[in-house]
Scaffold this motif. Structure first.
Motif, PDB file in Angstrom:
ATOM      1  N   THR C 325       0.575  -1.074   0.574  1.00  0.00           N
ATOM      2  CA  THR C 325       0.016   0.530  -0.349  1.00  0.00           C
ATOM      3  C   THR C 325       0.694   0.692  -0.088  1.00  0.00           C
ATOM      4  N   THR C 326       1.564   1.172   0.533  1.00  0.00           N
ATOM      5  CA  THR C 326       2.903   2.707   0.480  1.00  0.00           C
ATOM      6  C   THR C 326       3.646   2.799  -0.201  1.00  0.00           C
ATOM      7  N   ILE C 327       4.172   1.162  -0.989  1.00  0.00           N
ATOM      8  CA  ILE C 327       4.993   1.931  -2.452  1.00  0.00           C
ATOM      9  C   ILE C 327       4.143   2.402  -3.362  1.00  0.00           C
ATOM     10  N   ASP C 328       2.462   1.934  -3.624  1.00  0.00           N
ATOM     11  CA  ASP C 328       1.638   2.142  -4.612  1.00  0.00           C
ATOM     12  C   ASP C 328       1.789   3.405  -4.369  1.00  0.00           C
ATOM     13  N   TRP C 329       1.657   4.131  -3.106  1.00  0.00           N
ATOM     14  CA  TRP C 329       1.032   5.192  -2.392  1.00  0.00           C
ATOM     15  C   TRP C 329       2.623   6.577  -3.025  1.00  0.00           C
ATOM     16  N   LEU C 330       3.510   5.463  -2.803  1.00  0.00           N
ATOM     17  CA  LEU C 330       4.306   6.669  -2.853  1.00  0.00           C
ATOM     18  C   LEU C 330       4.477   6.748  -4.626  1.00  0.00           C
ATOM     19  N   SER C 331       4.701   5.259  -5.359  1.00  0.00           N
ATOM     20  CA  SER C 331       4.826   5.823  -6.278  1.00  0.00           C
ATOM     21  C   SER C 331       4.443   6.781  -7.654  1.00  0.00           C
ATOM     22  N   ARG C 332       3.141   7.017  -6.495  1.00  0.00           N
ATOM     23  CA  ARG C 332       3.075   8.695  -7.600  1.00  0.00           C
ATOM     24  C   ARG C 332       3.873   9.696  -8.053  1.00  0.00           C
ATOM     25  N   PHE C 333       4.995   9.627  -6.640  1.00  0.00           N
ATOM     26  CA  PHE C 333       5.968  10.524  -6.801  1.00  0.00           C
ATOM     27  C   PHE C 333       7.160  10.281  -7.481  1.00  0.00           C
ATOM     28  N   ASP C 334       7.736   9.164  -7.401  1.00  0.00           N
ATOM     29  CA  ASP C 334       8.376   8.528  -8.567  1.00  0.00           C
ATOM     30  C   ASP C 334       8.102   8.732 -10.242  1.00  0.00           C
ATOM     31  N   ASP C 335       8.396   9.651 -10.770  1.00  0.00           N
ATOM     32  CA  ASP C 335       8.948   9.604 -11.928  1.00  0.00           C
ATOM     33  C   ASP C 335       9.408   8.501 -12.733  1.00  0.00           C
ATOM     34  N   GLY C 336      10.311   7.821 -12.009  1.00  0.00           N
ATOM     35  CA  GLY C 336      11.270   7.659 -12.626  1.00  0.00           C
ATOM     36  C   GLY C 336      12.904   7.381 -12.919  1.00  0.00           C
ATOM     37  N   ALA C 337      13.137   9.062 -12.556  1.00  0.00           N
ATOM     38  CA  ALA C 337      13.979   9.285 -12.917  1.00  0.00           C
ATOM     39  C   ALA C 337      15.363   9.491 -11.597  1.00  0.00           C
ATOM     40  N   PRO C 338      16.198   9.833 -12.416  1.00  0.00           N
ATOM     41  CA  PRO C 338      17.542   9.007 -11.701  1.00  0.00           C
ATOM     42  C   PRO C 338      17.706   9.910 -10.370  1.00  0.00           C
TER      43      PRO C 338
END
Lengths: 201, 321, 346
Positions: C325-338
């Protein structure tokens, strides 16, 4: 066999007689009597004349052992009616003991733990105490929540004898308490505790 | 430097104490207080002998809670490799030197119900600080101190005056007075810990007597400062730095490596602490292990060596340094 | 500059929050995007101003509230503080170290005046001004370790060194990640780490023990440890597990930002001078996910780290119920940039 790989659990290496000891004190419980009786060949007259046996039969499992132990002909023999009286006598013996006295403990893990606690209180180093596990695999467990100790735990989870919480018996052992750690098993979802399994018989 | 941060000090007093024994007082050159230490601790004293740096370990004997200065006592060893000769012959009041932070490899077991101390000769020094600490903290102790002759016995009167003849007993070899070790060991209350420091033969004798008296090894403590023994010269190859270093007759591997400007880890320089343990990459010959740190199996395996006291005889030795 | 201490709680209404300045000084422990298990010891040296390392014993805006919470825990369960009798010298060593470091790092809040054995300790945030005799326990209201750790953030354990091992023989432990001082006191290094998975087989503890046995006076060392906690609760002790355990089942996609906290321990280890014991400081920092994502680098990195955790550690750290649940929520803030190297914000 005891479960292996528990880092905090003492290793019970067997009742090897320390030939140079000035005094041998054997604290034996139930089937622990056999740990000493099996070592009869290692007990020469000198060793016997320096030995003191403190024995508690604890129920039927130790039947007949007191006669066999008495027949060894050690300097002193004391048959205690209960573990508590044995530990009281052990305290008295250690209070006046000198260096060169070695302590041997054999019996169930709960008994070893309790006798060990008495020895630690008298300044003995745990590594110098010779131990052997005999008899039931039942565990002495301390509830981490209410601190109550439940004896002879054979199942996990089990219900704490003091506060009633269902406890998982963790493979984590405290020498100072002479007990395993019991932790509430269904804290995250009350009522979800699995059925008890007989694990330590 | 790998041995830890050094403290710059000035020699503020040199006192002859007994035959071949001098006491040195070190105060910080920067005016700051010395770190507190625990009884039994030693420091490494760095001696600059015309550009050649010697480092010897000496037990601290000043009061552990007195941070105005450190004091050590140095016996001028007969076949000294140079350290004690340097201290006795070259060091003068006012000289600037460097000492390490204290390291304790001879810490009392604070659980002890009673502490039985046995010293031989200059082995008294770690106990002087230890007794000061025991006394201040109300711990029960008893000192048995063997000396060869009265003129060689350092601090005998001082210690008796301080702690009383009940707690400090002197035994003089020349007067045929020996420590009755076996009798002492048979009469100690449960929970007693024994500590011995002195010549190697004495330490071995006391420890053996202890085991024979049925004492568990957990209650027997000793400190032996091994010094690097002289031996045949040899060369070592250092695989990581790609250097070859020659080890002279009177030099240890550690000293030779340091002299070559290579940083090697160390703490006690006496084969006890394990800090200078080094992996052997290749050994064509025989390692002469002189330390008390490695187990017998480790020594036999030939895969590790302690640079501070051990030596080598043979064709080639490559170390991972 | 004086710290503005907050009034907040770590229980009941959980009003604990980090100010924007405090978020930036948070000791984020991950220096890369995947999880790595290592001994990871480094010298405990002072770092830059505005980080948790500006002083070797850190004091921050939560100081007063944390000390209040510690007092509440001790009222309920005094066994959270224990010291075996042979540790008295080490207790005084610890008192000296914590007073000296707090006074040196935060002179506007703490003052230590030493005149031989007569010491005066002034702790302004807690309104304490005590004069006592160093070494004389009758001159303090508590044993020295309890006295000073009621005035210092973090948990504290003192380990005695003997027989080539380290023994946990004293401690003040009220902000722990699920371990019990009362149960573990008296254990050696291998024993108290017994329940930790994986690391024993990797030889991590053998190496760490060897390193610590030769820890030198004047050269403290540190390492990071981390876990996650639901709600800003300091007291996640096994003793109270039945009280905080249900929190773990309360995480929903809607409340992740508020409820889920990264809990970081900066563990520093100090050789103590008079006792030769080692002081183990376990300083705990909490930050919820809403706060974490205000630093873009951490927002990208943390879900990546959580995705690469070995299953044994997910279980041991108690993350099973809410990690995904936490990973899913946080993934919104991860654009994949290095992400940039190191742990600090860009």
């Amino acid at each position: 066999m005891l479960v292996e790989g528990i880092k905090s659990r003492p290793v019970y290496t067997g009742l090897s007689i320390q030939p140079r000891a000035r005094r041998h004190i054997f604290a034996l419980e139930g089937e622990g009597a056999h740990a000493l009786l099996d070592r009869k060949p290692a007990l020469d007259d000198t060793a016997l004349s320096r030995s003191e046996i403190l024995y508690v039969a604890r129920g039927s499992q130790g039947k007949g052992n007191d006669e066999a132990l008495r027949a060894l002909g050690t300097d002193m023999f004391f048959a205690a009616p209960t573990i508590a009286t044995l530990l009281f006598r052990l305290r008295g013996t250690l209070t006046t003991a000198h260096m060169g006295t070695r302590l041997y403990i054999a019996g169930t893990e709960g008994f070893i733990g309790q006798a060990m606690m008495v020895a630690l209180d008298h300044g003995m180093d745990h590594a110098s105490i010779v131990t052997e596990h005999r008899g039931s695999l039942a565990r002495r467990v301390q509830c981490v929540h209410c601190k109550g100790v439940t004896e002879d735990v054979t199942h996990s989870p089990f219900s704490c004898g003091h506060c009633g919480l269902p406890l998982l018996v963790r493979d984590h052992y405290s020498r100072r308490l002479g007990a395993f750690q019991g932790v509430n098993i269904d804290a995250e979802e009350p009522g979800s505790a699995p059925d008890p399994e007989e694990l330590f018989l | 430097m790998s041995g830890g941060t050094e403290i710059p000090v000035r020699v503020t007093r040199v006192t002859p104490v007994a035959h071949r024994i001098k006491r040195f007082r070190f105060e910080r050159s920067d005016g700051r207080p010395m770190p507190y230490f625990s009884g039994g601790a030693h420091v490494i004293v760095s001696m600059n002998d015309n550009g050649h740096v010697r480092r010897n370990a000496y037990s601290l004997m000043s009061a552990p809670y007195d941070c105005s200065a450190y004091e050590i006592s140095v016996l001028h060893v007969e076949d000294s490799r140079g350290g004690s000769s340097f201290m006795h012959e070259k060091v003068r009041e006012g000289d600037e030197m460097r000492v390490s932070h204290p390291v304790n490899l001879f810490q009392p077991d604070w659980r002890g119900r009673k502490h039985l101390l046995i010293a031989g000769g200059i082995g008294i020094t770690p106990f002087i600080a230890m007794m000061e600490q025991f006394s201040r903290e109300g711990a029960c102790f008893e000192m048995h101190y063997a000396i060869r002759t009265r003129d060689r016995g350092a601090y005998c009167e001082d210690l008796i005056a301080r702690y009383g003849p009940q707690r400090v007993k002197i035994y003089c070899d020349a007067e045929n007075d020996r420590i009755p070790v076996a009798r002492l060991l048979d009469s100690q209350p449960l929970g007693t810990h024994l500590y011995v420091c002195g010549p190697a033969g004495m330490i071995d004798g006391v420890l053996t007597t202890g085991l024979e008296a049925g004492w568990p090894e957990q209650n027997l403590h000793s400190e032996r400062f091994l010094s690097s023994q002289p031996g045949k010269p040899f060369s070592i190859e250092l695989t990581r730095s790609g250097r070859t270093v020659h080890v002279g007759h009177h030099e240890s591997m550690l000293e030779a490596i340091e002299a070559a400007g290579i940083d090697a880890p160390f703490l006690c320089r006496g084969g006890a602490c394990g800090q200078c343990e080094t992996m052997v990459a290749l050994c064509d010959g025989k390692l002469l292990h002189n330390d008390v740190y490695l187990t017998e199996e480790e020594k036999a395996s030939g895969r590790k060596v302690m640079l501070c006291v051990s030596r080598f005889e043979g064709k080639a030795l490559h170390l991972d340094l | 500059m004086a710290i503005a201490f907050k009034q907040e709680t770590f229980r009941d209404d959980f009003s604990y929050r980090n100010s924007p300045e405090n978020i930036r000084r948070f000791p984020f422990p991950f220096d890369r995007d995947e999880y790595m298990y290592a001994v990871n010891m480094e010298p405990h040296l002072k770092g830059q101003k505005g980080t948790a390392f500006e002083s070797l014993i850190d004091v921050d805006e939560h100081y007063v509230a944390e000390m209040h919470d510690r007092a509440l825990v001790l009222k309920e369960d005094p066994l959270r503080y224990q010291a075996l009798p042979h540790m008295m010298t080490a207790q005084w060593d610890t008192l000296e170290l914590l007073m000296e470091e707090q006074a040196a790092g935060f002179p506007e809040h703490f003052t230590l005046i030493r005149n031989g054995d007569q010491w005066r300790w002034i702790n302004r945030p807690l309104g304490i001004d005590d004069t006592f005799t160093f070494g004389d326990r009758s001159t303090l209201p508590y044993e020295p370790l309890e006295y000073i750790t009621r005035q210092a953030q973090g948990d504290f354990c003192i380990v005695d060194q003997r027989d080539g091992n380290l023994w946990m023989d004293a401690g003040m432990v009220t902000t722990q990640a699920d371990w019990s001082l009362d149960f573990d006191i008296g254990m050696n290094f291998m024993e108290w780490h017994g329940p930790v998975p994986l690391a024993h087989q990797m030889g991590v503890f053998d190496r760490a023990l060897k390193f610590l046995l030769n820890l030198q006076q004047g050269k403290p060392t540190r390492r990071f440890n981390w876990t996650m906690t639901i709600n800003p609760r300091l007291d996640t002790s096994p003793e109270n597990y039945h009280k905080w355990g249900p929190d773990r089942a309360s995480v929903t996609p809607e409340n992740v930002g508020e409820k889920v906290h990264l809990r970081v321990e900066v563990q520093s280890l100090w050789r103590l001078p008079r006792s030769n014991a080692i002081l183990f400081v376990i300083r705990c920092y909490l930050m919820n996910m809403n706060e974490l994502v205000t630093v873009p680098k951490w927002a990208r990195r943390f879900p990546r780290v959580l995705s690469t955790l070995p299953p044994e550690l997910i279980d041991y750290k108690g993350l099973t119920r809410y990690r995904q649940t936490t990973i899913d929520w946080l993934s919104r803030f991860d654009d994949g940039a290095p992400t940039s190297p190191g742990t600090f914000p860009d």
